[in-house]
Scaffold this active site. Structure first.
Site, PDB file in Angstrom:
ATOM      1  N   LYS A  60      11.951 -14.759 -12.099  1.00 47.05           N
ATOM      2  CA  LYS A  60      11.532 -13.673 -12.851  1.00 47.05           C
ATOM      3  C   LYS A  60      10.572 -14.037 -13.811  1.00 47.05           C
ATOM      4  CE  LYS A  60      12.741 -11.254 -11.362  1.00 47.05           C
ATOM      5  NZ  LYS A  60      13.385 -10.792 -10.145  1.00 47.05           N
ATOM      6  N   LYS A  76       5.737  -4.218  -4.690  1.00 47.58           N
ATOM      7  CA  LYS A  76       7.176  -4.202  -4.608  1.00 47.58           C
ATOM      8  C   LYS A  76       7.752  -4.281  -3.369  1.00 47.58           C
ATOM      9  CE  LYS A  76      11.371  -2.776  -6.522  1.00 47.58           C
ATOM     10  NZ  LYS A  76      11.827  -3.976  -7.292  1.00 47.58           N
ATOM     11  N   TRP A 109      -2.779  -2.334  -1.631  1.00 47.62           N
ATOM     12  CA  TRP A 109      -2.582  -4.118  -1.882  1.00 47.62           C
ATOM     13  C   TRP A 109      -3.225  -4.438  -0.743  1.00 47.62           C
ATOM     14  CZ3 TRP A 109      -0.520  -8.380   0.624  1.00 47.62           C
ATOM     15  CH2 TRP A 109      -0.134  -9.348  -0.322  1.00 47.62           C
ATOM     16  N   GLU A 132       6.963 -14.664 -12.152  1.00 49.02           N
ATOM     17  CA  GLU A 132       6.127 -13.365 -11.408  1.00 49.02           C
ATOM     18  C   GLU A 132       5.801 -12.535 -12.538  1.00 49.02           C
ATOM     19  OE1 GLU A 132       8.470 -10.865  -8.964  1.00 49.02           O
ATOM     20  OE2 GLU A 132      10.318 -11.129 -10.058  1.00 49.02           O
ATOM     21  N   ARG A 168       3.573  -0.099  -5.020  1.00 49.60           N
ATOM     22  CA  ARG A 168       3.275  -0.704  -3.992  1.00 49.60           C
ATOM     23  C   ARG A 168       2.070  -1.516  -3.647  1.00 49.60           C
ATOM     24  NH1 ARG A 168       6.893   1.742  -0.215  1.00 49.60           N
ATOM     25  NH2 ARG A 168       5.521   0.924   1.794  1.00 49.60           N
ATOM     26  N   ASN A 189      -1.659   1.871   5.735  1.00 41.27           N
ATOM     27  CA  ASN A 189      -0.604   0.968   5.145  1.00 41.27           C
ATOM     28  C   ASN A 189      -0.162  -0.011   6.294  1.00 41.27           C
ATOM     29  OD1 ASN A 189       1.242  -0.577   3.824  1.00 41.27           O
ATOM     30  ND2 ASN A 189       3.042   1.060   3.950  1.00 41.27           N
ATOM     31  N   GLY A 190      -0.375  -1.063   6.265  1.00 35.62           N
ATOM     32  CA  GLY A 190      -0.166  -2.327   7.357  1.00 35.62           C
ATOM     33  C   GLY A 190      -1.377  -3.217   7.604  1.00 35.62           C
ATOM     34  N   HIS A 208      16.762 -36.478  -9.668  1.00 41.31           N
ATOM     35  CA  HIS A 208      16.117 -36.840  -8.295  1.00 41.31           C
ATOM     36  C   HIS A 208      14.598 -36.501  -8.474  1.00 41.31           C
ATOM     37  CE1 HIS A 208      19.816 -38.148  -6.494  1.00 41.31           C
ATOM     38  NE2 HIS A 208      20.175 -36.761  -6.951  1.00 41.31           N
ATOM     39  N   GLU A 263      16.844 -17.501  -9.549  1.00 40.60           N
ATOM     40  CA  GLU A 263      16.154 -16.228  -9.860  1.00 40.60           C
ATOM     41  C   GLU A 263      15.573 -16.163 -11.079  1.00 40.60           C
ATOM     42  OE1 GLU A 263      15.752 -13.586  -8.334  1.00 40.60           O
ATOM     43  OE2 GLU A 263      15.885 -11.919  -9.773  1.00 40.60           O
ATOM     44  N   CYS A 268       1.001  -1.212   0.010  1.00 39.91           N
ATOM     45  CA  CYS A 268       0.088   0.002  -0.038  1.00 39.91           C
ATOM     46  C   CYS A 268       0.949   1.226  -0.030  1.00 39.91           C
ATOM     47  CB  CYS A 268      -0.999   0.162   1.325  1.00 39.91           C
ATOM     48  SG  CYS A 268      -2.099  -1.139   1.307  1.00 39.91           S
TER      49      CYS A 268
HETATM   50  O1  M6R Z   1      12.525  -5.482  -0.981  1.00 35.70           O
HETATM   51  P1  M6R Z   1      13.261  -6.665  -0.901  1.00 35.70           P
HETATM   52  O2  M6R Z   1      14.494  -6.986  -1.383  1.00 35.70           O
HETATM   53  O3  M6R Z   1      13.227  -7.086   0.749  1.00 35.70           O
HETATM   54  O4  M6R Z   1      12.078  -7.593  -1.272  1.00 35.70           O
HETATM   55  C1  M6R Z   1      12.017  -9.110  -1.357  1.00 35.70           C
HETATM   56  C2  M6R Z   1      11.188  -9.736  -2.116  1.00 35.70           C
HETATM   57  O5  M6R Z   1       9.889  -9.443  -1.994  1.00 35.70           O
HETATM   58  C3  M6R Z   1      11.565  -9.148  -3.762  1.00 35.70           C
HETATM   59  O6  M6R Z   1      12.928  -9.750  -3.830  1.00 35.70           O
HETATM   60  C4  M6R Z   1      10.677 -10.168  -4.721  1.00 35.70           C
HETATM   61  O7  M6R Z   1      10.983 -11.471  -4.642  1.00 35.70           O
HETATM   62  C5  M6R Z   1      11.159  -9.592  -6.063  1.00 35.70           C
HETATM   63  N1  M6R Z   1      10.141  -8.519  -6.471  1.00 35.70           N
HETATM   64  C6  M6R Z   1      10.933 -10.646  -7.237  1.00 35.70           C
HETATM   65  O8  M6R Z   1      11.432 -10.001  -8.058  1.00 35.70           O
END
Ligand code: M6R
Length: 614
Positions: free
Chosen positions: A491, A609, A73, A494, A27, A99-100, A510, A487, A2
C-alpha cells in the site's frame, strides 16, 4: 487495462463518452480519445487524462449519435497523443478502440506494410484497424464479416469497438479475454457499451456481458451476436445491481479514503446471510454443492496477484488452521508458466477484486484444462473469472474505484474466513464450541472496524506527518500478521512511491536488519494473541539499532507501547481475524503519507486497477 465506451442511439454521444471515460479512468490514464460519427468521422485525442481530452474537445464540432471512447494504459508504444486511441484505418474511414494486446501484430504489420499500408503509431491496435479495412476491400465483404475474418487472424486478447464512416448505422464490438458489457436502453435502438457496467448504470440497468470470441453488431438499431466462427448467439440479458451512489466520492477527498471508511459495511455485506450463529450452519451454496469434493480434498491451491495474493496467504493460514488441508498460495503469473502439477482432485481458488486479472484468469484456465475444480472469490459481478469458475462466493465490497485495494482485501479475508470454517465444518475438523466462538467473534468485526476507524484516523495522520519524507520503510509481522506486513508495504509503495518491504519479523535477522539505522521507520504488527513475546524481541532488535518503531498493538498493551516510537491500538480479536483489523491503520497511514507527498492516491503513476495484460 484500458477502458472503452461506446454509444449508439438517438442522442448525442459526447456526454456519455466523457462521463463514461471518467468512470473508467481507474483502468488507465496515459491518454484518452474519442471518435464521433455524424456523416464525417472526427477524432479528438490527447496524452494524459480525460480532463485534458475535454480541453482539447472544447469548441470543436462534437455532434454525433454514434461514438467511441478510450482511456489508455500503455503497452505497445509510449503514452503520447499519436499512440492514443481511437486509431484509424489506412483510408481514415474506420475508427477502432481496443483494450488488450494483439500478440501477432508485428507479423500482421509486416504483411500490411508490404501491401502499401502506412502506420502512424507504434501500437498493436492500429494494425487491427488496417487489417479490417484490407480484408473488407480484398474480400469484398461488409464490415461485420471483415471484422470476423480479421479476428480469426489475430492472436491475443481484445475488447474492441469499431465505427465506420461508410456504415453510419452500424457499430461493431467483440471480445476475447478483455471485458465488454452492452447496456440495452428502454428506448428502441439505443445501446451503451463499456469495459464494465459503471458508465452504463446511470442510463440503463439492463445489460448483457459478451463472452469470449463473440462479436456484437448493432445495425439499423437492432443488436445481434455471433461468434467469430459465425455461429449466432442469443444474448443473456441481466439486471445490474450497482447503485449510482457507490460510484461517487460521497464527500470524501478521494475514493481510497471513502473505500477505507466503507469497510464496516463491506465486511458486513461480505458475511451477511452466510452463516447462522444460532444454529451453527452455513448458507453458502458453493459449500453445499461441493461438500463431497471438499470432504475428500488432499490439497488446495490459491492463485492470485498483488493484494489478492496477500489475502490468499491469510487464506492459507485460515484453511490449514481450521480445515487441516495443505494449501499452496501461488502468484498466478508464476503458476501458469511453470508446468505446475495439477490433478482432478485439486481445488484451485482464484482471488481477484476485478475478476479480470489476465494472469489469474490464465492460471485458472490452465487448472480447469487439467481437470481441477475451480472456485472464485471475486468482487465484480459478471466479470470473467466468476464466469469461468465451477463455484464461488462474491465479496460484496461494492465498486472499488481507487487503484489501491483496500475494502476488497478485508472483504476477501472475510469470505476466506467463512470458507475455511465451512471446509472445517464439512470435514469435521471444528468443534461446535469453537464454531460458536468464531461466529460470535465474526459478528463483532464490523463494529470493531467502525470503532477502529474512529479511534485511529487522527493518530495515523500524525504519524504520517512524521514520516512523509522517509525514503524507505520496513513492515514486519508474524503468523497471520505476516501477510498484513506485505500488504502494508505494498500500500505504501504503490501510492506514495516510498520504497517499502514486508517481511516475516523473524526473517529480519537474515538480511534486512542490515538496513536499520536511525533513519529507518519499521512498522511492526505486534498484537497480543500470538507470538507476542517473539515480536517484542524483534522490536528490541530494531530499537538496539536505533530504528524507529511504529507498532500496531492490541488495545491496552503497555509493553510495546512503552518502547515504540509510535503506536496504534486495535481492538482485541481472534488471532485469525487480526488481519482484518490490523490492515486498517496501515491503509490510513499510507493514504495520509501519499496525500502529504502530493501524490495522486486514486490513480498512482504507472498503475491501473484492472490488469488485463500479462
Ligand atoms: O483485481 P485483482 O484483485 O485480481 O488485482 C490484483 C492486483 O493487481 C491488485 O490487487 C493490486 O496489487 C492492487 N491494486 C494493490 O493495491
Amino acid at each position: 487495462m484500458c477502458g472503452i465506451v461506446a454509444y449508439y442511439g438517438p442522442d448525442q454521444a459526447y456526454d456519455f463518452l466523457i462521463k463514461g471515460l471518467q468512470r473508467l479512468e481507474y483502468r488507465g490514464y496515459d491518454s484518452a480519445g474519442i471518435a464521433l460519427l455524424n456523416g464525417d468521422l472526427r477524432i479528438y485525442k490527447n496524452k494524459g487524462k480525460v480532463s485534458e481530452l475535454e480541453n482539447v474537445a472544447q469548441g470543436q464540432n462534437l455532434s454525433g449519435t454514434r461514438g467511441i471512447g478510450h482511456t489508455r494504459w500503455a503497452t505497445h508504444g509510449e503514452p503520447n497523443t499519436v499512440n492514443a486511441h481511437p486509431h484509424l484505418s489506412q483510408s481514415g474511414d474506420i475508427a477502432l478502440i481496443h483494450n488488450g494486446i494483439i500478440e501477432n501484430y508485428d507479423t500482421l504489420k509486416k504483411v500490411l506494410i508490404e501491401r502499401g499500408h502506412e502506420f502512424k503509431s507504434d501500437t498493436d491496435t492500429e494494425v487491427l484497424t488496417h487489417l479490417i479495412e484490407e480484408i473488407k476491400e480484398q474480400e469484398n465483404v461488409d464490415l461485420l464479416e471483415a471484422v470476423r475474418l480479421a479476428l480469426n487472424e489475430v492472436v491475443g486478447a481484445y475488447a474492441i469497438v469499431i465505427l465506420s464512416k461508410n456504415d453510419p448505422n452500424t457499430l461493431i464490438a467483440a471480445r476475447k479475454g478483455s471485458p465488454l458489457v452492452v447496456g440495452i436502453s428502454d428506448r428502441e435502438g439505443e445501446f451503451y457499451l463499456a469495459s464494465d457496467a459503471t458508465p452504463i448504470v446511470e442510463y440503463t440497468k439492463t445489460v448483457t456481458y459478451l463472452n469470449d470470441n463473440e462479436i456484437v453488431a448493432i445495425q439499423d438499431g437492432k443488436m445481434t451476436i455471433k461468434t467469430i466462427d459465425n455461429v449466432s448467439k442469443s444474448p443473456f440479458i441481466q439486471e445490474l445491481e450497482i447503485s449510482l451512489d457507490a460510484l461517487e466520492k460521497g464527500g470524501y477527498e478521494h475514493f481510497m479514503l471513502k473505500e477505507i471508511f466503507e469497510q464496516p459495511k463491506s465486511i458486513y455485506d461480505s458475511m451477511r446471510g452466510r452463516f447462522d450463529p444460532q444454529n451453527l450452519t452455513f448458507a453458502m451454496r458453493s459449500l453445499e454443492e461441493y461438500a463431497s469434493k471438499i470432504k475428500n480434498l488432499d490439497r488446495i491451491i490459491i492463485v492470485a496477484c498483488g493484494t489478492s495474493w496477500h489475502a490468499g496467504l491469510v487464506g492459507e493460514y485460515l484453511i490449514e488452521e481450521f480445515g487441516r488441508i495443505p494449501v499452496e498460495v501461488e502468484y498466478a503469473s508464476e503458476f501458469r508458466y511453470r508446468n505446475p502439477i495439477i490433478t482432478e482432485d485439486d481445488l484451485v481458488i482464484a482471488i481477484s477484486q476485478s475478476g479480470e486479472t489476465a494472469d489469474t484468469l490464465a492460471a485458472l484456465e490452465l487448472a480447469k484444462e487439467k481437470g481441477a475444480t475451480i472456485y472464485g472469490i471475486c468482487n465484480v459481478v459478471g466479470s470473467s473469472i466468476p464466469r469461468l469458475t465451477h463455484a464461488g462466493a462474491y465479496t460484496h465490497a461494492g465498486p472499488e474505484i481507487g487503484v489501491a485495494s483496500t475494502k476488497s482485501f478485508t472483504a476477501q479475508v472475510t469470505v476466506l474466513t467463512l470458507l475455511a470454517l465451512g471446509i472445517a465444518d464439512i470435514r469435521g475438523k471444528i468443534s461446535r464450541e469453537r464454531l460458536r466462538e468464531m461466529f460470535a467473534e465474526l459478528d463483532t468485526i464490523p463494529q470493531k472496524v467502525e470503532e477502529l476507524l474512529q479511534s485511529c484516523n487522527e493518530k495515523c495522520k500524525e504519524i504520517a506527518a512524521a514520516y512523509v519524507d522517509a525514503p524507505n520503510c520496513l513492515y514486519l509481522g508474524r503468523g497471520y500478521n505476516f501477510p498484513v506486513a506485505l500488504e502494508g508495504a505494498l500500500k505504501l509503495k504503490e501510492i506514495s512511491y516510498i520504497h517499502a518491504e514486508g517481511y516475516p519479523a523473524a526473517e529480519m535477522k537474515h538480511g534486512p536488519i542490515a538496513l536499520i539505522d536511525e533513519e529507518m521507520p519499521v512498522v511492526v504488527i505486534a498484537t497480543k494473541r500470538n507470538y507476542y513475546e517473539k515480536v517484542l524481541s524483534n522490536i528490541q532488535e530494531v530499537k538496539a539499532r536505533k530504528g524507529k518503531i511504529i507498532a500496531i498493538v492490541t488495545e491496552g498493551d503497555e509493553k510495546v507501547a512503552e518502547i515504540a516510537d509510535h503506536y496504534i491500538e486495535i481492538p482485541d480479536t481472534e488471532d485469525c481475524l487480526t488481519p482484518i483489523l490490523a490492515t486498517i491503520p496501515l491503509q490510513l497511514l499510507s493514504y495520509y503519507i501519499a496525500v502529504m507527498r502530493g501524490c495522486n492516491v486514486d490513480q498512482p503513476r504507472n498503475l491501473a486497477k484492472s490488469v488485463t495484460v500479462e
